[in-house]
Design a protein around this motif. Structure first.
Motif, short mmCIF file in Angstrom:
data_model
loop_
_atom_site.label_atom_id
_atom_site.label_comp_id
_atom_site.label_asym_id
_atom_site.label_seq_id
_atom_site.Cartn_x
_atom_site.Cartn_y
_atom_site.Cartn_z
N LEU A 121 0.83 -1.20 0.00
CA LEU A 121 0.00 0.00 0.00
C LEU A 121 0.86 1.25 0.00
O LEU A 121 0.58 2.22 -0.72
N ALA A 122 1.93 1.24 0.78
CA ALA A 122 2.81 2.42 0.83
C ALA A 122 3.44 2.69 -0.53
O ALA A 122 3.52 3.84 -0.98
N ARG A 123 3.89 1.64 -1.20
CA ARG A 123 4.50 1.83 -2.52
C ARG A 123 3.46 2.30 -3.54
O ARG A 123 3.77 3.09 -4.43
N ARG A 124 2.24 1.78 -3.39
CA ARG A 124 1.19 2.17 -4.34
C ARG A 124 0.82 3.64 -4.16
O ARG A 124 0.51 4.35 -5.14
N ILE A 125 0.87 4.12 -2.93
CA ILE A 125 0.60 5.54 -2.68
C ILE A 125 1.75 6.39 -3.21
O ILE A 125 1.54 7.42 -3.86
#
Length: 312
Positions: A121-125
């Motif tokens: 999720l952090a990378r996708r954000i």
């Protein structure tokens, strides 16, 4: 036992417990279990003199000025200090049997696997942030991408492209916000400094999440409920969610939490106090059943995570 009817009633109780054919055998077994709580089983022959003497010694103030204050203690030390003196021996016995005296270590590959949903999720954000829809949800394409890449789609019935109807993704996003990894600003999800710093360090992220689960709370009752849950997870003795609820409810009662009328907290209240922590534990793969609805047997890495949280 308290309320067993004096010496005569207590002896009758022991006879009924020893006789499976007694008409009150099962009812009295249940009453004894409810009375003594989950931390130490009832044994009329048990007397640990060394443990009793240890508790008595701990009640006597020492002259040392080096004793840690509440803010310097581990989660377990804080909980133990707040228990009524009469319950501390049972609590410490349970801790010893749960194997909580060893270090909580994690291998890099285990930390990488457990933190994978949060890191995805952090990378996708990303560093630029992720715009939400006008209604404040993740874009449908991102929801479907999460369900697919995290391997959740195969067990999900439905299109899995609307966050408000796709519980795993919703739980992940809400949990990441609660744990301090992301925040919502002006219709966008952005990474916190912690997430940016630890995105490529799964072991440190694992440790930070352990502390966050134990220490980030909205109210004191939630803090106590979550820490009691972590104790049960570390012990690894429960297999059903309602068993966890019963154990946490007992601990909350011992710590003095009641309704405004003085009654025990109802199960739905205890459940709500554990919502955020349970979501984090599910996201981290602490339970063998990812949905965590019925069979909630704890994985070995889940026990290690709970121990790390309790040592924080």
């Amino acid at each position: 036992l308290e309320d067993s009817g004096g010496i005569g009633g207590y002896l009758d109780l022991l006879d009924a417990l020893a006789d499976p054919g007694h008409e009150e055998h099962e009812d009295l077994q249940a009453w004894v279990a409810w009375t003594v709580g989950p931390w130490q089983g009832f044994d009329p022959e048990q007397l640990d003199i060394a443990a009793v003497n240890n508790e008595l010694a701990l009640l006597i103030p020492t002259e040392s000025t080096d004793d840690p204050g509440p803010g310097d203690q581990s989660v377990i030390q804080e909980l133990t200090r707040r228990l009524p003196p009469g319950m501390r021996r049972e609590f410490r016995s349970y801790l010893a049997g749960a194997g909580l005296d060893g270090p909580a270590l994690v291998e890099a590959d285990v930390a990488e696997a457990m933190t994978a949903p949060y890191r995805w999720l952090a990378r996708r954000i990303g560093s630029e942030g992720l715009p939400l829809t006008a209604a404040g949800w993740l874009p449908p394409a991102v929801v479907l991408e999460a369900m697919t890449e995290l391997g959740w789609a195969r067990d999900w019935n439905g299109k899995a492209n609307r966050e408000d109807q796709t519980l795993p993704v919703l739980m992940l996003r809400e949990s990441a916000q609660h744990l301090g990894l992301i925040r919502k600003i002006k219709g966008r999800l952005v990474l916190t400094a912690t997430a940016k710093r630890l995105l490529d360090d799964p072991v440190q992220l694992w440790l930070v999440l352990a502390r966050a689960v134990a220490r980030r709370h909205r109210q004191d009752s939630e803090r106590d409920a979550v820490q009691l849950l972590l104790l049960e997870v570390a012990a690894g003795k429960r297999t059903l969610w309602h068993d966890y609820l019963d154990a946490v409810s007992f601990g909350l009662g011992v710590l003095g939490w009641t309704t405004r009328t003085g009654s025990d907290l109802p199960p739905e209240t205890v459940q709500s106090l554990l919502y955020d922590a349970r979501a984090a534990l599910i996201n981290l793969g602490v339970f063998k059943d990812r949905d965590g609805l019925t069979a909630t047997t704890v994985t070995p890495q889940g026990q290690a995570f709970a121990r790390a949280a309790l040592e924080s």
